[in-house]
Scaffold this active site. Structure first.
Site, PDB file in Angstrom:
ATOM      1  N   GLU A  16       6.618  72.857  14.905  1.00  0.00           N
ATOM      2  CA  GLU A  16       7.441  72.029  14.021  1.00  0.00           C
ATOM      3  C   GLU A  16       8.711  72.736  13.546  1.00  0.00           C
ATOM      4  O   GLU A  16       9.341  72.317  12.580  1.00  0.00           O
ATOM      5  CB  GLU A  16       6.602  71.568  12.824  1.00  0.00           C
ATOM      6  CG  GLU A  16       5.414  70.718  13.232  1.00  0.00           C
ATOM      7  CD  GLU A  16       4.606  70.253  12.046  1.00  0.00           C
ATOM      8  OE1 GLU A  16       5.120  69.423  11.273  1.00  0.00           O
ATOM      9  OE2 GLU A  16       3.465  70.711  11.883  1.00  0.00           O
ATOM     10  N   SER A 142       2.382  66.736  12.344  1.00  0.00           N
ATOM     11  CA  SER A 142       3.404  65.920  13.006  1.00  0.00           C
ATOM     12  C   SER A 142       2.897  65.168  14.234  1.00  0.00           C
ATOM     13  O   SER A 142       3.645  64.897  15.165  1.00  0.00           O
ATOM     14  CB  SER A 142       4.610  66.779  13.393  1.00  0.00           C
ATOM     15  OG  SER A 142       5.342  67.129  12.261  1.00  0.00           O
ATOM     16  N   TYR A 211      10.562  61.503  13.167  1.00  0.00           N
ATOM     17  CA  TYR A 211      11.761  62.302  12.967  1.00  0.00           C
ATOM     18  C   TYR A 211      13.010  61.821  13.703  1.00  0.00           C
ATOM     19  O   TYR A 211      14.110  62.248  13.376  1.00  0.00           O
ATOM     20  CB  TYR A 211      11.473  63.762  13.349  1.00  0.00           C
ATOM     21  CG  TYR A 211      10.345  64.333  12.524  1.00  0.00           C
ATOM     22  CD1 TYR A 211      10.461  64.436  11.143  1.00  0.00           C
ATOM     23  CD2 TYR A 211       9.153  64.740  13.106  1.00  0.00           C
ATOM     24  CE1 TYR A 211       9.435  64.944  10.365  1.00  0.00           C
ATOM     25  CE2 TYR A 211       8.116  65.257  12.340  1.00  0.00           C
ATOM     26  CZ  TYR A 211       8.263  65.351  10.975  1.00  0.00           C
ATOM     27  OH  TYR A 211       7.246  65.841  10.206  1.00  0.00           O
ATOM     28  N   ARG A 250       1.353  64.286   0.388  1.00  0.00           N
ATOM     29  CA  ARG A 250       1.407  62.899   0.881  1.00  0.00           C
ATOM     30  C   ARG A 250       0.144  62.594   1.654  1.00  0.00           C
ATOM     31  O   ARG A 250      -0.226  63.330   2.564  1.00  0.00           O
ATOM     32  CB  ARG A 250       2.622  62.701   1.802  1.00  0.00           C
ATOM     33  CG  ARG A 250       2.943  61.234   2.091  1.00  0.00           C
ATOM     34  CD  ARG A 250       3.881  61.064   3.270  1.00  0.00           C
ATOM     35  NE  ARG A 250       3.178  61.222   4.538  1.00  0.00           N
ATOM     36  CZ  ARG A 250       3.559  62.049   5.511  1.00  0.00           C
ATOM     37  NH1 ARG A 250       4.628  62.813   5.367  1.00  0.00           N
ATOM     38  NH2 ARG A 250       2.862  62.120   6.620  1.00  0.00           N
ATOM     39  N   ASP A 252      -1.998  59.912   4.076  1.00  0.00           N
ATOM     40  CA  ASP A 252      -1.809  58.828   5.040  1.00  0.00           C
ATOM     41  C   ASP A 252      -3.083  57.999   5.147  1.00  0.00           C
ATOM     42  O   ASP A 252      -4.201  58.542   5.130  1.00  0.00           O
ATOM     43  CB  ASP A 252      -1.452  59.387   6.417  1.00  0.00           C
ATOM     44  CG  ASP A 252      -0.124  60.146   6.408  1.00  0.00           C
ATOM     45  OD1 ASP A 252       0.715  59.845   5.544  1.00  0.00           O
ATOM     46  OD2 ASP A 252       0.062  61.028   7.261  1.00  0.00           O
ATOM     47  N   GLU A 269      -5.518  61.792   6.270  1.00  0.00           N
ATOM     48  CA  GLU A 269      -5.287  63.212   5.983  1.00  0.00           C
ATOM     49  C   GLU A 269      -4.304  63.349   4.837  1.00  0.00           C
ATOM     50  O   GLU A 269      -3.633  62.389   4.451  1.00  0.00           O
ATOM     51  CB  GLU A 269      -4.735  63.932   7.220  1.00  0.00           C
ATOM     52  CG  GLU A 269      -3.400  63.399   7.697  1.00  0.00           C
ATOM     53  CD  GLU A 269      -2.898  64.128   8.941  1.00  0.00           C
ATOM     54  OE1 GLU A 269      -3.185  65.330   9.086  1.00  0.00           O
ATOM     55  OE2 GLU A 269      -2.203  63.501   9.749  1.00  0.00           O
ATOM     56  N   ASN A 271      -0.989  65.754   3.635  1.00  0.00           N
ATOM     57  CA  ASN A 271       0.044  66.680   4.103  1.00  0.00           C
ATOM     58  C   ASN A 271       0.575  67.439   2.886  1.00  0.00           C
ATOM     59  O   ASN A 271       1.147  66.836   1.982  1.00  0.00           O
ATOM     60  CB  ASN A 271       1.163  65.873   4.780  1.00  0.00           C
ATOM     61  CG  ASN A 271       2.224  66.742   5.431  1.00  0.00           C
ATOM     62  OD1 ASN A 271       2.421  67.890   5.051  1.00  0.00           O
ATOM     63  ND2 ASN A 271       2.912  66.183   6.398  1.00  0.00           N
ATOM     64  N   GLY A 275       7.713  66.327   5.072  1.00  0.00           N
ATOM     65  CA  GLY A 275       9.072  66.539   5.550  1.00  0.00           C
ATOM     66  C   GLY A 275      10.114  66.255   4.483  1.00  0.00           C
ATOM     67  O   GLY A 275       9.926  65.404   3.612  1.00  0.00           O
TER      68      GLY A 275
END
Length: 308
Positions: A16, A142, A211, A250, A252, A269, A271, A275
């Site tokens: 990443e 990612s 992205y 964050r 999901d 999951e 994070n 980002g």
């Protein structure tokens, strides 16, 4: 009065790296505009020596992937006694291991999909569970290495046991959950707004969807019923707390409302290093809550500490 000196860690050597460079650049520019003295560090193996020489007041961690969000850099910062943003050693390591994080989340009453961990070299010749299912690396971010196995696929994906696979020896095999892609950020002890992510021209929210410009459409606030909206916010905050996250995280989710409005909500999951690029989700959520990008980053810098 001297300005607070913030070192922005970026780049690194995970898959990443390009995202981290983009995040780091955006954060450095915004922090400078907020009045901080900023030094950017493209992280290499000598990062501890560089930080020891630099002696910043705070480290803003803009790294993504292994080393940057798995507890490793956090341990270095604890050893150097430099306050840093985002989650600490334990929460970072735990969240990076999807299988272990799911067990903790399930114990906290958060709904997760049925799954199993398999060594990729022992990946079975027959389906390990009834399709459709998802195969994903246990410790990657990612959406790297994610494979969706459809109902009509006769055999398990061969790529998992091939020499081309570079995402670790263990994979998570998880029941595929139909429905909408929803995500919710947490800032401190407050759940932010809920975003629906609609991939554009992609089957799921993969790397390009996340992205690339135009790779996905972000709908905030998500157009779902208030009770489901609030339920997912509650689950995101519960996951943040159960795993021990700090600062910003964050979570999901998948929400299957094909048959009823209550539907099925599944946590995927958390994070711990979301980002921070112009197309990233959590800065948008903070903006929806009334924070400019600079104000949001200032909050993170002021929240920084050791022993997180």
């Amino acid at each position: 009065m001297s300005r607070k000196h913030v070192a922005v860690l970026m780049g690194g050597f995970s898959s990443e790296r390009p995202v981290s460079l983009s995040s780091g650049k955006a954060c450095a520019e915004a922090l400078e505009a907020e009045g901080f003295r900023v030094t950017c560090i493209d992280v290499a193996r000598d990062v501890s020596e560089r930080l020891a020489e630099l002696k910043p007041d705070v480290v803003f961690n803009a790294l993504h992937g292994p080393f940057g969000e798995d507890g490793t850099i956090q341990g270095i910062l604890e050893y150097l006694e430099i306050p840093y943003t985002h989650s600490g050693v334990l929460a970072s390591a735990l969240a990076m291991d999807k299988a272990k994080a799911k067990r903790v989340a399930a114990a906290a009453g958060i709904p997760v999909a049925e799954s199993q961990v398999i060594n990729r070299f022992a990946f079975p010749s027959a389906h390990p569970m009834k399709p459709p299912y998802v195969v994903k690396p246990v410790r990657e971010g990612s959406s790297f290495g994610v494979v969706i196995v459809t109902e009509d696929q006769a055999h398990p994906p061969q790529v998992v046991s091939s020499p081309e696979w570079r995402y670790g020896e263990e994979v998570l095999v998880e029941r595929y959950v139909y429905g909408r892609e929803l995500t919710c950020g947490v800032m401190g002890e407050t759940a932010l707004g809920l975003t629906e992510v609609v991939p554009q021209g992609h089957n799921f929210y993969d790397y390009d969807s996340k992205y690339a410009a135009g790779g996905s459409k972000h709908v905030i606030p998500a157009k779902i019923s208030p009770n489901i909206y609030q339920k997912i916010q509650t689950l995101a905050l519960r996951a943040h707390q159960a795993i021990g996250c700090r600062g910003v995280s964050r979570s999901d989710f998948r929400y299957d409302d094909r048959f009823s409005e209550d539907g099925e909500i599944i946590w995927l999951e958390v994070n711990t290093q979301p980002g921070m690029t112009p197309t990233s989700l959590v800065p948008e959520m903070a903006g929806h809550a009334g924070y400019s990008f600079g104000q949001f980053l200032r909050w993170m810098v002021e929240d920084a500490s050791c022993l997180r």
